[in-house]
Every structure is written in C-alpha cells, then in structure tokens.
Design an enzyme around this catalytic site. Sequence first.
Site, PDB file in Angstrom:
ATOM      1  NE  ARG A   1      -2.083  26.136  63.798  1.00 13.99           N
ATOM      2  CZ  ARG A   1      -3.723  26.327  63.925  1.00 13.99           C
ATOM      3  NH1 ARG A   1      -3.900  26.510  65.068  1.00 13.99           N
ATOM      4  NH2 ARG A   1      -4.336  25.760  63.030  1.00 13.99           N
TER       5      ARG A   1
ATOM      6  CE  LYS B   1      -6.244  25.380  55.216  1.00  8.96           C
ATOM      7  NZ  LYS B   1      -5.732  26.196  55.978  1.00  8.96           N
TER       8      LYS B   1
HETATM    9  P1  AMP Z   1      -4.612  22.037  60.339  1.00  8.88           P
HETATM   10  O1  AMP Z   1      -6.136  21.572  61.078  1.00  8.88           O
HETATM   11  O2  AMP Z   1      -4.742  21.769  59.023  1.00  8.88           O
HETATM   12  O3  AMP Z   1      -4.521  23.250  60.884  1.00  8.88           O
HETATM   13  O4  AMP Z   1      -3.568  21.093  60.828  1.00  8.88           O
HETATM   14  C1  AMP Z   1      -3.343  21.080  62.221  1.00  8.88           C
HETATM   15  C2  AMP Z   1      -1.974  20.742  62.255  1.00  8.88           C
HETATM   16  O5  AMP Z   1      -1.509  19.312  61.709  1.00  8.88           O
HETATM   17  C3  AMP Z   1      -0.897  21.637  61.581  1.00  8.88           C
HETATM   18  O6  AMP Z   1      -0.430  22.565  62.468  1.00  8.88           O
HETATM   19  C4  AMP Z   1       0.375  20.362  61.483  1.00  8.88           C
HETATM   20  O7  AMP Z   1       1.120  20.239  62.853  1.00  8.88           O
HETATM   21  C5  AMP Z   1      -0.438  19.192  61.224  1.00  8.88           C
HETATM   22  N1  AMP Z   1      -0.616  18.962  59.736  1.00  8.88           N
HETATM   23  C6  AMP Z   1      -1.746  18.968  59.254  1.00  8.88           C
HETATM   24  N2  AMP Z   1      -1.678  18.919  57.717  1.00  8.88           N
HETATM   25  C7  AMP Z   1      -0.321  18.774  57.480  1.00  8.88           C
HETATM   26  C8  AMP Z   1       0.401  18.829  56.221  1.00  8.88           C
HETATM   27  N3  AMP Z   1      -0.103  18.648  55.087  1.00  8.88           N
HETATM   28  N4  AMP Z   1       1.846  18.676  56.536  1.00  8.88           N
HETATM   29  C9  AMP Z   1       2.260  18.637  57.896  1.00  8.88           C
HETATM   30  N5  AMP Z   1       1.760  18.705  58.836  1.00  8.88           N
HETATM   31  C10 AMP Z   1       0.261  18.942  58.792  1.00  8.88           C
END
Ligand code: AMP
Length: 207
Positions: free
Chosen positions: A164, A13
């Site tokens: 995750r 993404k």
């Molecule tokens: P990402 O970089 O998008 O994989 O996000 C890393 C971590 O941030 C995730 O595993 C969640 O703990 C938190 N996080 C990011 N976006 C969200 C969201 N929209 N809702 C809840 N937690 C989020």
Amino acid sequence: MNLVLLGPPGAGKGTLAARLVEAFGFVHLSTGDILREEVKKGSELGKLAKGYMERGELVPDEVILGMVRERVDGETDGFLFDGFPRTIAQAEGLEEILPVHLVIYLELPEEEVVRRLSARRVCKNCGANYNLITQPPKAPGVCDRCGGELYQRPDDREDVIRNRFRVYLEQSAPLIDYYEGKGILRRVDASLSPDEVFHRVAEVLRG
Ligand code: AMP
C-alpha cells in the site's frame, strides 16, 4: 468549504476526519469506509473491490468517481474527503464534481506507517479504531465503546502495508505537487499526537 485529507495509509486521516466533522460539521466521505461497507454487504461493487483491497491496490478510478458522484449528489459544499482522491485522474474527476478549497497533507515516513498499521485493530461492530501501542482497548480484543470484537484488517498485514505504501508513492504522492501547484496544500507533521495534529489543522481552518 471542501477539504481533502492527503497522506499515506496510517497517517491518521480517519481519526482526524472524525474530529473535524465534530468540530466543523463537514460531511465525511471516506472511500475506504464506503468500500469496506460494500464488501461487508456483498454487493456487486463490494465483490469488484475486494480483490484490489486485499492486495493493497487501488480500485479503478471510474468506479471510485462513480461512487463519489452518487454520494455528493449535486451538493457542492461542506465535504471532507478522506482517502480520496488517490490519483491525478481522480483529482481531475473531482474538479468536475465540485471545487476543492484546501488540502491537508499528513506527512509520515514508511517505517512509522508500518509500525502504526500493524498495531491497528478495528471493531467489527461499530468500526472504532484502536492501536495496540498508542491507543489500546481497556480489555484485550474488546471494543471500549460497544463491546464488539476487535479484528485486524486483512490489508493491515506487513506485506500488504508495504505494498500500500508503494502504491501510495507511485500513484498518490504526485498529488502533493499537483495541489501545491494550485496553492491550496498545507503540510502537517502526522507523527505528532492526534490532539496536536487536530489543533494544527483547526488553526489552518480558522485561518
Ligand atoms: P483506506 O481505508 O483509505 O486505506 O482504503 C482501503 C483500500 O480501499 C485501499 O487500499 C484501496 O484498495 C481502496 N480505496 C480506498 N479509497 C480509494 C481510492 N480513492 N481510489 C482507489 N482505491 C481506493
């Protein structure tokens, strides 16, 4: 137009978002990037989010929606949401903020997610992403772009990655049906090369 990128962690993404921003001029909103910045700054929000992130769990919906509302700041067009929404409650909250016109769902199976994320390295300084298998840096441990040190995100360890993915299946995958029901979801095979994924999405966007 407002666009949402949906898909499991590691589907690409962030990489796709960067290219779409360059080609189409979207305003990029990655809730994961915003949260990592807050953790780095040691802000109240960062302190609250850190534990959830390290365990691979979701930060509470109201916190995320507050963060998005603040950044959207009354504008209603031209946003690219990356890693948001991640629950039906967030999707419903987003609809009260602005309309979503298109959702790109990047499909990738669990084993590929684990393979990709355990090989991911990120620059401490500029945030550039590398992959030890598919996109290694020229010198080991050093960012090509700025010379910064590369590190492994604490949530890119295999046990956390699997958690995750589980959280994704339970809480985020229902968004596929949700947006399909609205007739705005397009599926793209995320196991293709970053170039191919970008071209397919660009075709959808050009209609
Ligand atoms: P990402 O970089 O998008 O994989 O996000 C890393 C971590 O941030 C995730 O595993 C969640 O703990 C938190 N996080 C990011 N976006 C969200 C969201 N929209 N809702 C809840 N937690 C989020």
